[in-house]
Motif scaffolding. Structure first.
Motif, PDB file in Angstrom:
ATOM      1  N   SER A  25       7.605  -2.775 -10.674  1.00  0.00           N
ATOM      2  CA  SER A  25       6.576  -3.705 -10.212  1.00  0.00           C
ATOM      3  C   SER A  25       6.843  -5.132 -10.676  1.00  0.00           C
ATOM      4  O   SER A  25       6.446  -6.092 -10.018  1.00  0.00           O
ATOM      5  N   ASN A  26       7.537  -5.277 -11.830  1.00  0.00           N
ATOM      6  CA  ASN A  26       7.855  -6.627 -12.295  1.00  0.00           C
ATOM      7  C   ASN A  26       8.824  -7.322 -11.340  1.00  0.00           C
ATOM      8  O   ASN A  26       8.686  -8.518 -11.050  1.00  0.00           O
ATOM      9  N   LEU A  27       9.810  -6.571 -10.825  1.00  0.00           N
ATOM     10  CA  LEU A  27      10.741  -7.147  -9.861  1.00  0.00           C
ATOM     11  C   LEU A  27      10.064  -7.353  -8.508  1.00  0.00           C
ATOM     12  O   LEU A  27      10.282  -8.372  -7.847  1.00  0.00           O
ATOM     13  N   LEU A  28       9.227  -6.408  -8.103  1.00  0.00           N
ATOM     14  CA  LEU A  28       8.492  -6.553  -6.849  1.00  0.00           C
ATOM     15  C   LEU A  28       7.601  -7.795  -6.890  1.00  0.00           C
ATOM     16  O   LEU A  28       7.455  -8.508  -5.885  1.00  0.00           O
ATOM     17  N   THR A  29       7.024  -8.065  -8.055  1.00  0.00           N
ATOM     18  CA  THR A  29       6.193  -9.270  -8.215  1.00  0.00           C
ATOM     19  C   THR A  29       7.006 -10.529  -7.913  1.00  0.00           C
ATOM     20  O   THR A  29       6.534 -11.437  -7.212  1.00  0.00           O
ATOM     21  N   ARG A  30       8.217 -10.605  -8.435  1.00  0.00           N
ATOM     22  CA  ARG A  30       9.069 -11.774  -8.178  1.00  0.00           C
ATOM     23  C   ARG A  30       9.399 -11.897  -6.697  1.00  0.00           C
ATOM     24  O   ARG A  30       9.393 -13.000  -6.142  1.00  0.00           O
ATOM     25  N   LEU A  31       9.701 -10.774  -6.054  1.00  0.00           N
ATOM     26  CA  LEU A  31      10.029 -10.822  -4.633  1.00  0.00           C
ATOM     27  C   LEU A  31       8.827 -11.271  -3.808  1.00  0.00           C
ATOM     28  O   LEU A  31       8.954 -12.148  -2.932  1.00  0.00           O
ATOM     29  N   THR A  56       2.528  -0.396  -9.202  1.00  0.00           N
ATOM     30  CA  THR A  56       3.016  -0.977  -7.953  1.00  0.00           C
ATOM     31  C   THR A  56       1.899  -1.179  -6.935  1.00  0.00           C
ATOM     32  O   THR A  56       1.800  -2.243  -6.309  1.00  0.00           O
ATOM     33  N   ALA A  57       1.036  -0.194  -6.747  1.00  0.00           N
ATOM     34  CA  ALA A  57      -0.032  -0.306  -5.746  1.00  0.00           C
ATOM     35  C   ALA A  57      -0.952  -1.481  -6.051  1.00  0.00           C
ATOM     36  O   ALA A  57      -1.349  -2.228  -5.147  1.00  0.00           O
ATOM     37  N   GLU A  58      -1.292  -1.657  -7.340  1.00  0.00           N
ATOM     38  CA  GLU A  58      -2.164  -2.775  -7.731  1.00  0.00           C
ATOM     39  C   GLU A  58      -1.471  -4.126  -7.503  1.00  0.00           C
ATOM     40  O   GLU A  58      -2.108  -5.093  -7.067  1.00  0.00           O
ATOM     41  N   VAL A  59      -0.176  -4.182  -7.788  1.00  0.00           N
ATOM     42  CA  VAL A  59       0.580  -5.414  -7.559  1.00  0.00           C
ATOM     43  C   VAL A  59       0.570  -5.781  -6.088  1.00  0.00           C
ATOM     44  O   VAL A  59       0.337  -6.939  -5.711  1.00  0.00           O
ATOM     45  N   VAL A  60       0.803  -4.805  -5.225  1.00  0.00           N
ATOM     46  CA  VAL A  60       0.807  -5.064  -3.784  1.00  0.00           C
ATOM     47  C   VAL A  60      -0.541  -5.622  -3.345  1.00  0.00           C
ATOM     48  O   VAL A  60      -0.611  -6.624  -2.609  1.00  0.00           O
ATOM     49  N   GLU A  61      -1.618  -5.002  -3.780  1.00  0.00           N
ATOM     50  CA  GLU A  61      -2.954  -5.470  -3.385  1.00  0.00           C
ATOM     51  C   GLU A  61      -3.203  -6.904  -3.843  1.00  0.00           C
ATOM     52  O   GLU A  61      -3.841  -7.684  -3.138  1.00  0.00           O
ATOM     53  N   SER A  62      -2.686  -7.253  -4.999  1.00  0.00           N
ATOM     54  CA  SER A  62      -2.934  -8.592  -5.548  1.00  0.00           C
ATOM     55  C   SER A  62      -2.237  -9.688  -4.760  1.00  0.00           C
ATOM     56  O   SER A  62      -2.561 -10.875  -4.933  1.00  0.00           O
ATOM     57  N   ASP A  71       0.977 -10.154   7.176  1.00  0.00           N
ATOM     58  CA  ASP A  71       0.213  -8.948   6.859  1.00  0.00           C
ATOM     59  C   ASP A  71       1.066  -8.012   6.001  1.00  0.00           C
ATOM     60  O   ASP A  71       2.254  -7.836   6.272  1.00  0.00           O
ATOM     61  N   ILE A  72       0.455  -7.400   4.996  1.00  0.00           N
ATOM     62  CA  ILE A  72       1.141  -6.400   4.183  1.00  0.00           C
ATOM     63  C   ILE A  72       0.759  -5.009   4.676  1.00  0.00           C
ATOM     64  O   ILE A  72      -0.426  -4.688   4.824  1.00  0.00           O
ATOM     65  N   VAL A  73       1.778  -4.188   4.940  1.00  0.00           N
ATOM     66  CA  VAL A  73       1.575  -2.782   5.286  1.00  0.00           C
ATOM     67  C   VAL A  73       2.211  -1.971   4.164  1.00  0.00           C
ATOM     68  O   VAL A  73       3.419  -2.031   3.945  1.00  0.00           O
ATOM     69  N   TYR A  74       1.378  -1.209   3.444  1.00  0.00           N
ATOM     70  CA  TYR A  74       1.835  -0.486   2.257  1.00  0.00           C
ATOM     71  C   TYR A  74       1.864   1.001   2.541  1.00  0.00           C
ATOM     72  O   TYR A  74       0.885   1.584   3.027  1.00  0.00           O
ATOM     73  N   ARG A  75       3.007   1.645   2.251  1.00  0.00           N
ATOM     74  CA  ARG A  75       3.137   3.089   2.406  1.00  0.00           C
ATOM     75  C   ARG A  75       3.689   3.663   1.104  1.00  0.00           C
ATOM     76  O   ARG A  75       4.743   3.246   0.632  1.00  0.00           O
ATOM     77  N   ARG A  76       2.969   4.626   0.540  1.00  0.00           N
ATOM     78  CA  ARG A  76       3.447   5.300  -0.667  1.00  0.00           C
ATOM     79  C   ARG A  76       3.956   6.679  -0.301  1.00  0.00           C
ATOM     80  O   ARG A  76       3.218   7.486   0.281  1.00  0.00           O
TER      81      ARG A  76
END
Length: 329
Positions: A25-31, A56-62, A71-76
């Motif tokens: 999630s730290n790298l995803l945050t940078r991206l 990760t899910a919380e980071v995406v929502e933020s 638009d963000i489309v999130y799939r887990r």
């Protein structure tokens, strides 16, 4: 093969960035931060989470507001399907949403602010495009963009320089930055999730190059954000690996063989030489990058399991896709 210009100028809103992430999630945050700073932005961001157990899910929502109007489309995923499964799912979601262009990337890169504009500049001319990347230290990252087809392996010292055209023909692919048009995805189908990791993007790029003129362009659009232990060989670097990678590097040679046979390009002697060279390269990686000789058993195990795949008479390649109806923008 000659390239066929696209029918219309590039519209950033028709592009989707498809990201695969797993417990970083730290790298995803940078991206996602870098995407928020892009101009222009894509229409959508598809994030495939390979069953992460971190935040990760919380980071995406933020980041939903930060990347607007995209638009963000999130799939887990229910289980970790590897990079291969993640990119296959990301491509599927983006395609079914009607995306005209799909830009694939791992979570350990960031996009340069004008990255999409630079890729879009080439979109009216080509339908399978790879941009350039800066490495973690800011140097130009060398990617092996040509495959020696009979051997089924990359050409390690293909020329790095560009001429005045600003592009070079490629017959490979890298999911860390592949920019591909939906027409090509429809013809060759989704990336094959059976690879799990390794060789999947090379195979997908090779399949694309059989349908269209694939190119790498002299445009820096990404920057790697994760430092990897490397051996500097001058024109290129050799990265450290892992036991899992060593296993799949050898096992997945069987999948390449299957595709080659299906498409009528398999030649046993050169391909066997390519497998031998791959095995030797992994031994060199162990000794000179990782400074050990432990891990060779994973190479042999991969070869053994690959022979089982090669004997599977029920195997079929990934099928072409049905045309999807565009939804939304």
């Amino acid at each position: 093969m000659t390239h066929v210009p696209s029918a219309a100028p590039f519209d950033p809103q028709t592009a989707t960035i498809a990201i695969v992430t797993f417990n970083r999630s730290n790298l995803l945050t940078r991206l996602l931060t870098s995407i928020g700073e892009m101009d222009p932005k894509p229409g959508r961001i598809v994030i495939i989470d390979n069953a992460s157990t971190d935040d990760t899910a919380e980071v995406v929502e933020s980041f939903r507001d930060a990347v607007a109007p995209a638009d963000i489309v999130y799939r887990r995923m229910e289980t970790n399907t590897g990079g291969s499964g993640g990119f296959s799912e990301g491509m599927r979601v983006a395609y079914e949403l009607g995306s005209e262009w799909i830009w694939l990337m791992d979570d350990d890169v960031e996009v340069l602010p004008d990255g999409l504009a630079k890729m879009g500049k080439w979109a009216p001319r080509f339908k399978s495009i790879q941009g350039r990347r800066y490495d973690y230290d800011g140097s130009a990252f060398y990617w092996q963009y040509r495959v020696a087809e009979p051997l089924g392996i990359p050409i390690p010292f293909a020329p790095a320089e560009f001429d005045a055209s600003g592009y070079k023909a490629m017959n490979s692919g890298c999911f860390e930055g592949m920019f591909i048009h939906r027409d090509i995805v429809q013809q060759i189908g989704l990336p094959d999730p059976r690879f799990f990791i390794y060789w999947d993007d090379q195979m997908y790029g090779w399949l694309a190059s059989r349908k269209t003129s694939s190119v790498i362009v002299d445009e820096f659009v990404l920057r790697r954000t994760r430092e990897i232990k490397q051996w500097d060989m001058g024109i290129r670097h050799m990265n450290a690996s892992s036991n899992a990678y060593r296993y799949y590097i050898m096992r997945n040679r069987a999948y390449i063989k299957k595709y080659y046979r299906e498409l009528g390009v398999y030649r046993p002697v050169p391909f066997a030489l390519g497998t031998t060279l791959t095995f030797g390269k992994e031994l060199i990686r162990l000794v000179f990058v990782e400074r050990t000789v432990r891990g060779t058993s994973n190479l042999f195990r991969g070869l053994r399991d690959g022979r089982k795949i090669a004997r599977d008479a029920s195997w079929q390649p990934m099928p072409p896709l049905e045309a999807a109806t565009t939804t939304g923008r």
